[in-house]
Design a protein around this motif. Structure first.
Motif, PDB file in Angstrom:
ATOM      1  N   MET A  70       0.940  -1.240  -0.050  1.00 19.96           N
ATOM      2  CA  MET A  70       0.087  -0.011   0.166  1.00 19.96           C
ATOM      3  C   MET A  70       0.938   1.274  -0.024  1.00 19.96           C
ATOM      4  SD  MET A  70      -2.981  -0.747  -0.410  1.00 19.96           S
ATOM      5  CE  MET A  70      -3.581   1.163  -0.102  1.00 19.96           C
ATOM      6  N   GLY A  74       0.367   4.090  -2.774  1.00 17.62           N
ATOM      7  CA  GLY A  74       0.221   5.577  -2.185  1.00 17.62           C
ATOM      8  C   GLY A  74       1.188   6.343  -2.973  1.00 17.62           C
ATOM      9  N   ALA A  83      -7.183  -0.649  -1.350  1.00 20.75           N
ATOM     10  CA  ALA A  83      -7.074  -0.992   0.080  1.00 20.75           C
ATOM     11  C   ALA A  83      -8.497  -1.767   0.385  1.00 20.75           C
ATOM     12  CB  ALA A  83      -7.004   0.350   1.072  1.00 20.75           C
ATOM     13  N   GLU A  84      -9.580  -0.992  -0.310  1.00 18.30           N
ATOM     14  CA  GLU A  84     -10.961  -1.566   0.154  1.00 18.30           C
ATOM     15  C   GLU A  84     -11.125  -2.885  -0.406  1.00 18.30           C
ATOM     16  OE1 GLU A  84     -10.551   2.787   0.165  1.00 18.30           O
ATOM     17  OE2 GLU A  84     -10.161   1.531  -1.591  1.00 18.30           O
ATOM     18  N   TRP A 193      -8.445  -1.592   7.331  1.00 26.49           N
ATOM     19  CA  TRP A 193      -8.504  -0.590   6.301  1.00 26.49           C
ATOM     20  C   TRP A 193      -7.730   0.553   6.707  1.00 26.49           C
ATOM     21  CZ3 TRP A 193     -10.278   4.065   6.354  1.00 26.49           C
ATOM     22  CH2 TRP A 193     -10.597   4.778   4.925  1.00 26.49           C
ATOM     23  N   LYS A 194      -8.039   0.806   8.113  1.00 24.48           N
ATOM     24  CA  LYS A 194      -7.293   2.042   8.408  1.00 24.48           C
ATOM     25  C   LYS A 194      -5.969   2.062   8.359  1.00 24.48           C
ATOM     26  CE  LYS A 194     -10.856   3.107  11.878  1.00 24.48           C
ATOM     27  NZ  LYS A 194     -11.031   3.242  13.423  1.00 24.48           N
ATOM     28  N   THR A 197      -4.839   2.324   4.840  1.00 22.48           N
ATOM     29  CA  THR A 197      -4.833   3.549   4.441  1.00 22.48           C
ATOM     30  C   THR A 197      -3.790   4.466   4.928  1.00 22.48           C
ATOM     31  OG1 THR A 197      -7.240   3.007   3.701  1.00 22.48           O
ATOM     32  CG2 THR A 197      -6.581   5.451   4.012  1.00 22.48           C
ATOM     33  N   LEU A 201      -1.373   6.846   2.810  1.00 27.08           N
ATOM     34  CA  LEU A 201      -1.231   8.204   3.039  1.00 27.08           C
ATOM     35  C   LEU A 201       0.339   8.819   3.502  1.00 27.08           C
ATOM     36  CD1 LEU A 201      -4.427   8.665   5.187  1.00 27.08           C
ATOM     37  CD2 LEU A 201      -3.984   9.569   2.915  1.00 27.08           C
ATOM     38  N   TYR A 272      -3.864   5.990  12.187  1.00 30.35           N
ATOM     39  CA  TYR A 272      -4.785   6.625  11.156  1.00 30.35           C
ATOM     40  C   TYR A 272      -4.756   8.182  11.291  1.00 30.35           C
ATOM     41  CZ  TYR A 272      -8.481   7.171   7.958  1.00 30.35           C
ATOM     42  OH  TYR A 272      -9.080   7.973   6.678  1.00 30.35           O
ATOM     43  N   THR A 311      -8.273  11.191   0.163  1.00 29.06           N
ATOM     44  CA  THR A 311      -8.277   9.428   0.723  1.00 29.06           C
ATOM     45  C   THR A 311      -8.296   9.654   2.265  1.00 29.06           C
ATOM     46  OG1 THR A 311      -6.904   9.089  -1.167  1.00 29.06           O
ATOM     47  CG2 THR A 311      -6.720   7.846   0.856  1.00 29.06           C
TER      48      THR A 311
END
Length: 728
Positions: A70, A74, A83-84, A193-194, A197, A201, A272, A311
């Motif tokens: 990820m 990103g 991610a979803e 997911w957090k 993500t 980020l 997060y 995002t």
């Protein structure tokens, strides 16, 4: 401690970096707008196995490995709801859902996503829903699947993401699973997911800063690259420290889940928020570095800005994670956690370090009397000669020193673990830290006479050291020193003045920086000496600070110093100072005082009442406490990383300065926020929880100055992290 990737993890990360460089070029990213979805990339992700990486079977990868992928997604602004889909595919498989759909999604032939909020009768923006073939959602304790017939229109949105607004409860659904276990599995997927993500980020923020730094090196104003301006370089340094902390925090939280930490659920929320916050600040700084050009669509800065901001906001206001973290950490709220698999990284200092810390703790348990604790102070004024000698007798003063010089031959981990005990017990480390550095300099560069006269007495705790670098007119520019040393036979004669010679009133000697060649370039005419402070011609004048901390101005009038007390070659002070700086590559900061201020504030919040309940139940208070706890943890992580790099022999000139920069600035900000939060009780000095907050608020004012000002650290971080020119 192990913060390095395994060979397989490094290969995975490198493979996906090359994959996204080819399949998610900026040209492809631009071409995917405004929908923000690249069908060819999606198919390629399926072929790479990215969509199936977290399937709950022997072939699936751990969550840590997924965060590495990820991060590359990103960094390259991958135009896909990755991610979803990773989380949704795993979730559907765990709940025994449609295996045919899972296969199509894993092959890149279909898109599966999930709603991030428990559904109600109102619509919600669902990430990836504008291109999805199916959406998973939670309604109470029931997990359902909605087949999307015809792709719903995606509203024009800030990040050009494939969002769609759906009222899921009103659509035809297939129940996948029901009951408390199904609900827990879904909620655990949201926590995963957090973290995925957050990893993306942080990488977006890092790349935005790199792009900005490259532009700053090319863009000239006033006849020089704008990268040489502190107004450009220093904010980039602050932001890369934040981003590095966000990356480490994600890793650390994954490890905490793997280790079964009771705090893991709260830490996910912290990670997060910090990733969202750090990336927002980073992309904003990147945009600003470009000036007006950053606003134009032909430059990439606006792409990173829009994608990162959008995002981070898919879940809602990231700051909502702070009171959530507070409730989970301190009010007993629980949350289901994902199974993260094996995690190879390790932030523990190790068994040897733990044993040395335990030995140090046992000594203090027997040595620190109530009377001593009543007199304790964090500064040189807290120095206790009897305690220092007792520590020296047991070899507890300088664990890093070789055994033949009175140390333990320990590594940085053991030393750090032991000094954490000093800090927790309120034993001043000022004299220890300076004497440790001066002793190591003497051992490495000193004459046999100096090693015989000084080093054993330091090791036994009989004497301590002080530093003489700064002068009234030079401050942090130590190479502008005017204190002169002139050769006279076998001696040198020293004349001049030093400022902020803390501990000189107690110390046996000072490590003195002098100018020995006034005609040489200022960094080449410097020589270091160890100057005994009882020598005729030395005067020590006290300077008191509002931290209740005494420092000194020292004056040197025809002070004679034997040449055997010279450190290193004549005019070779730069070489010595460079080595001294290498000692600091392990990083240092104010992690202990920062944590102590937080602990005192938590004690207050748990006891005090406001309105009908305890202060700690106030969401506003929880938010502020959780923000402090987050920055405190990031300080630790940056410190540990810099120490690990040093121990592993990995060159990173930014690591130590980054640790000190972030730690001191965060400590300053947070101690003052806690000072405000618990007011007016914090106005009264003392040794209770309020007095501790007040003390740390005063203490923190100096921490961005001594040990190298934040401005000096920012320059070092910017130069080492981005290859920027020296800034002025």
């Amino acid at each position: 401690m192990n913060l390095g990737l395994t060979e397989d993890q490094a290969l995975l990360s490198d493979s996906f970096r090359r994959f996204f460089e080819a399949e998610s070029s900026i040209e492809r990213v631009r071409a995917s707008e405004p929908l923000g979805f690249d069908p060819a990339l999606w198919r390629s992700l399926g072929e790479m196995g990215a969509l199936a990486m977290r399937l709950p079977d022997d072939e699936g990868l751990g969550l840590f490995e997924a965060t590495l992928v990820m991060a590359e997604a990103g960094r390259h602004l991958a135009s896909a709801p990755l991610a979803e889909a990773i989380v949704a595919v795993r979730l559907l498989t765990q709940l025994g859902g449609d295996t045919e759909l899972v296969g199509r999604v894993c092959a890149g032939e279909a898109v599966l996503t999930l709603a991030l909020h428990d559904t109600g009768d109102t619509s919600q923006l669902v990430p990836g829903a504008a291109v999805a073939d199916a959406v998973l959602f939670l309604d109470g304790d029931t997990v359902s699947l909605v087949r999307v017939a015809g792709k719903p229109a995606s509203p024009l949105n800030h990040g050009s993401l494939p969002l769609a607004s759906l009222t899921l409860k009103s659509l035809a659904r297939e129940v996948v699973a029901s009951g408390a276990e199904a609900r827990a599995t879904y909620l655990a997927a949201i926590e995963e997911w957090k973290l995925l993500t957050a990893a993306a980020l942080a990488a977006m923020g890092r790349r935005a800063l790199e792009v900005a730094a490259d532009y700053a090196k090319e863009r000239h104003q006033f006849g020089r690259p704008i990268a040489s301006f502190q107004a450009i370089a220093h904010p980039l340094a602050d932001r890369i420290a934040d981003i590095t902390g966000a990356e480490l925090l994600v890793w650390w939280v994954v490890k905490q889940i793997a280790d079964g930490s009771a705090d893991a659920a709260g830490l996910i929320a912290m990670a997060y928020w910090w990733a969202a916050h750090a990336s927002a600040e980073a992309v904003a700084r990147g945009l600003h570095t470009f000036g007006g050009y950053g606003l134009t669509t032909e430059y990439d800065a606006q792409l990173y800005h829009r994608r990162a901001r959008a995002t981070a906001l898919i879940l809602g206001d990231p700051r909502d994670q702070l009171p959530l973290a507070g409730r989970r950490l301190w009010l007993g709220e629980t949350a289901p956690l994902p199974d993260v698999g094996d995690v190879s990284i390790d932030f523990a200092l190790g068994a040897t370090a733990d044993a040395f810390a335990a030995e140090t703790q046992a000594f203090f348990d027997s040595a620190l009397t109530p009377d001593w604790k009543a007199r304790a102070h964090y500064s040189y004024d807290g120095h206790d000669w009897a305690l220092n000698k007792a520590l020296g007798e047991r070899g507890l003063l300088f664990p890093l020193w070789p055994k033949e010089h009175g140390g333990r031959g320990a590594d940085d981990y053991a030393a750090a673990a032991a000094l954490a005990v000093w800090d927790d017990e309120g034993v001043s480390i000022h004299a220890q830290a300076v004497s440790n550095m001066v002793g190591q300099v003497a051992i490495r560069f000193g004459s046999d006479e100096l090693k015989r006269d000084i080093v054993p007495r330091l090791a036994r705790g009989e004497i301590i050291s002080s530093l003489g670098y700064s002068e009234p007119s030079s401050g942090s520019d130590i190479f502008a020193a005017e204190t002169r040393a002139v050769r006279d036979g076998d001696d040198w004669v020293v004349n001049g003045q030093k400022m902020f010679t803390s501990g000189a009133n107690l110390a046996h000697h000072v490590l003195l920086l002098t100018r020995t060649d006034p005609d040489a370039p200022k960094h080449k005419g410097i020589t270091l000496f160890i100057v005994p402070l009882e020598q005729p011609g030395v005067e020590i004048h006290p300077i008191h600070t509002f931290q209740d901390e005494r420092t000194n101005a020292t004056f040197y009038s025809d002070v004679r110093v034997p040449d055997s007390y010279r450190i290193g070659p004549v005019n070779g002070g730069l070489q010595i100072l460079a080595w001294v700086l290498s000692l600091e590559q392990g990083g240092f900061g104010f992690v202990g005082p920062h944590r102590h201020a937080l602990e005192a504030a938590l004690d207050w919040a748990r006891d005090a009442e406001r309105g009908a309940g305890k202060v700690i139940e106030d969401p506003r208070v929880l938010e502020r406490l959780a923000a402090v706890a987050t920055r405190s943890r990031v300080s630790y992580l940056l410190f540990w990383r810099s120490m690990w790099l040093k121990e592993e022999g990995i060159a990173d000139r930014a690591a130590g300065p980054m640790s000190k920069l972030f730690s001191s600035e965060a400590f300053l900000r947070d101690s003052n926020d806690l000072f405000d939060l618990a007011a007016p009780a914090t106005l009264v000095r003392g040794k209770d929880k309020f007095g501790r907050i007040e003390l740390e608020a005063r203490h923190s004012a100096a921490t961005t100055i001594y040990g190298g000002t934040s401005e000096v650290q920012r320059s070092q971080v910017a130069e080492a992290s981005f290859g920027l020119p020296k800034s002025r």
